[in-house]
Design a protein around this motif. Structure first.
Motif, short mmCIF file in Angstrom:
data_model
loop_
_atom_site.label_atom_id
_atom_site.label_comp_id
_atom_site.label_asym_id
_atom_site.label_seq_id
_atom_site.Cartn_x
_atom_site.Cartn_y
_atom_site.Cartn_z
N UNK A 203 0.82 -1.22 0.00
CA UNK A 203 0.00 0.00 0.00
C UNK A 203 0.86 1.27 0.00
N UNK A 204 2.19 1.08 -0.13
CA UNK A 204 3.14 2.19 -0.25
C UNK A 204 3.19 3.09 0.98
N UNK A 205 3.14 2.46 2.15
CA UNK A 205 3.31 3.19 3.41
C UNK A 205 4.65 2.79 4.03
N UNK B 245 10.24 -19.06 13.56
CA UNK B 245 10.38 -18.93 12.11
C UNK B 245 11.27 -17.75 11.75
N UNK B 246 12.23 -17.98 10.85
CA UNK B 246 13.20 -16.95 10.47
C UNK B 246 12.52 -15.85 9.65
N UNK B 247 12.87 -14.60 9.95
CA UNK B 247 12.40 -13.46 9.17
C UNK B 247 13.52 -12.43 9.08
N UNK B 248 13.78 -11.97 7.86
CA UNK B 248 14.76 -10.91 7.64
C UNK B 248 14.15 -9.89 6.69
N UNK B 249 13.99 -8.67 7.14
CA UNK B 249 13.33 -7.63 6.35
C UNK B 249 14.39 -6.66 5.81
N UNK B 250 14.54 -6.64 4.49
CA UNK B 250 15.56 -5.79 3.85
C UNK B 250 15.05 -4.37 3.64
N UNK B 251 13.81 -4.22 3.29
CA UNK B 251 13.20 -2.96 2.87
C UNK B 251 13.52 -1.82 3.86
N UNK B 252 14.24 -0.78 3.44
CA UNK B 252 14.59 0.33 4.35
C UNK B 252 13.39 1.17 4.76
N UNK B 253 12.25 1.03 4.05
CA UNK B 253 11.04 1.76 4.46
C UNK B 253 10.44 1.19 5.73
N UNK B 254 10.88 -0.03 6.08
CA UNK B 254 10.42 -0.66 7.30
C UNK B 254 11.45 -0.39 8.40
N UNK B 255 11.10 0.40 9.39
CA UNK B 255 12.04 0.78 10.45
C UNK B 255 11.70 0.01 11.72
#
Length: 327
Positions: A166-168, A183-193
């Motif tokens: 949704x581009x937020x 469960x493993x999770x790795x978030x690359x997206x820099x928009x996610x702080x």
């Protein structure tokens, strides 16, 4: 009502330094009871301290009955009562423990929470405005997630996906960019702080500037303090309609759906909400004052020998799936 001597029992230390939902409810209740002229004694975990009430340290090896002061009028317990008590009492149930049976004087935290345990007695949690300061109704262009992200039922992965599609931008309070739990999770997206487990002014600052809470939980939320404290800052709530959430969030304070695509579309449209009105809803229905007044009525009932539920509450094993739908 004449001033009461109330014993609040909890097996963890107070006050809490970071998030600690139940600890904050315990603290707020004791503080408001004291403000209203009642005498509060905390029987709580080792390491506790309090400037407005007497503190006694709870010993899990000793029967609760032996630890109750003689002059107490009523007991408000946040732990199960496992033996007969001479003093009137109630048990405040805050979570989804899925025990088979509960004390007849159990108080749940929402109507849905009570109904799922075949009970009728509930009191909505209330927050203390003193812990949050003045809300700023001018919002920035991001959403926030608030909860223990390591718990899969809180569905931070779903929140991240919805924010991305949704581009937020999304600020995650209660989780880290890399997660190895459940469960493993790795978030690359820099928009996610990611802010980790923060509390106090740091957490308030993130919420106060946010345009809304993204909260797509996949379980029956017992209450969700994250919801009301976000709404205190004027944040609309974008969530799944599970558990207590429809009792808290009306159509003017958020959008509820279990359909991921529908939620994404709603957020893409950048809906407008009245932040001040959302704040006022919390102050009217979900403050510590309302919560405390409700409990005072229940104290009076148990002191008069009444039972708070018509029968022993119980939970039917396997009556709910482990994860509710979101897709």
């Amino acid at each position: 009502m004449n001033p009461l001597k109330v014993l609040i029992v909890f097996d963890k230390p107070i006050p809490v330094l970071k998030y600690g939902g139940i600890q904050r409810i315990v603290w707020w209740l004791g503080k408001e009871l004291t403000r209203q002229g009642h005498k509060v004694t905390f029987l709580v975990g080792e390491g506790s301290h309090c400037p407005f009430a007497e503190v006694k340290i709870y010993d899990p090896e000793e029967p609760l009955e032996k630890q109750i002061p003689e002059d107490i009028d009523v007991i408000h317990s946040y732990i199960p009562v496992m033996e007969p008590l001479k003093k009137p009492y109630l048990v405040h149930m805050e979570s989804n423990t899925k025990k088979q049976e509960y004390d007849i004087n159990t108080v749940f935290v929402s109507r849905n929470h009570a109904e799922r345990h075949h009970a009728v007695c509930y009191v909505h949690n209330g927050l203390d405005p003193d812990d949050y300061g003045k809300p700023d109704f001018k919002k920035k262009n991001y959403l926030h997630f608030l909860g223990k992200a390591a718990w899969r039922v809180k569905n931070v992965k779903g929140a991240i996906e919805v924010a991305q599609k949704s581009n937020w931008r999304l600020h995650v309070i209660g989780g880290s960019r890399v997660n190895f739990h459940m469960g493993f999770r790795f978030t690359i997206d820099p928009r996610m702080r990611f802010h980790g487990m923060i509390g106090g002014e740091r957490k308030n600052k993130v919420m106060n500037a946010s345009s809304g809470l993204l909260f797509p939980v996949v379980w029956n939320e017992p209450f969700g303090i994250a919801i009301t404290e976000s709404m205190y800052f004027g944040c609309p709530v974008f969530a799944t309609p599970y558990g207590s959430i429809p009792e808290i969030v009306d159509h003017e304070s958020g959008f509820l759906t279990a359909d991921k695509a529908e939620l994404i579309k709603h957020l893409k449209d950048r809906p407008e909400y009245n932040a001040r009105q959302i704040h006022e809803r919390v102050m009217e229905y979900f403050s510590v004052k309302q919560m405390t007044e409700s409990f005072l009525k229940l104290y009076e009932r148990v002191m008069n020998g009444e039972q708070l539920n018509p029968a022993m509450p119980y939970f039917e094993k396997d009556s709910e799936p482990k994860f509710l739908p979101f897709g």
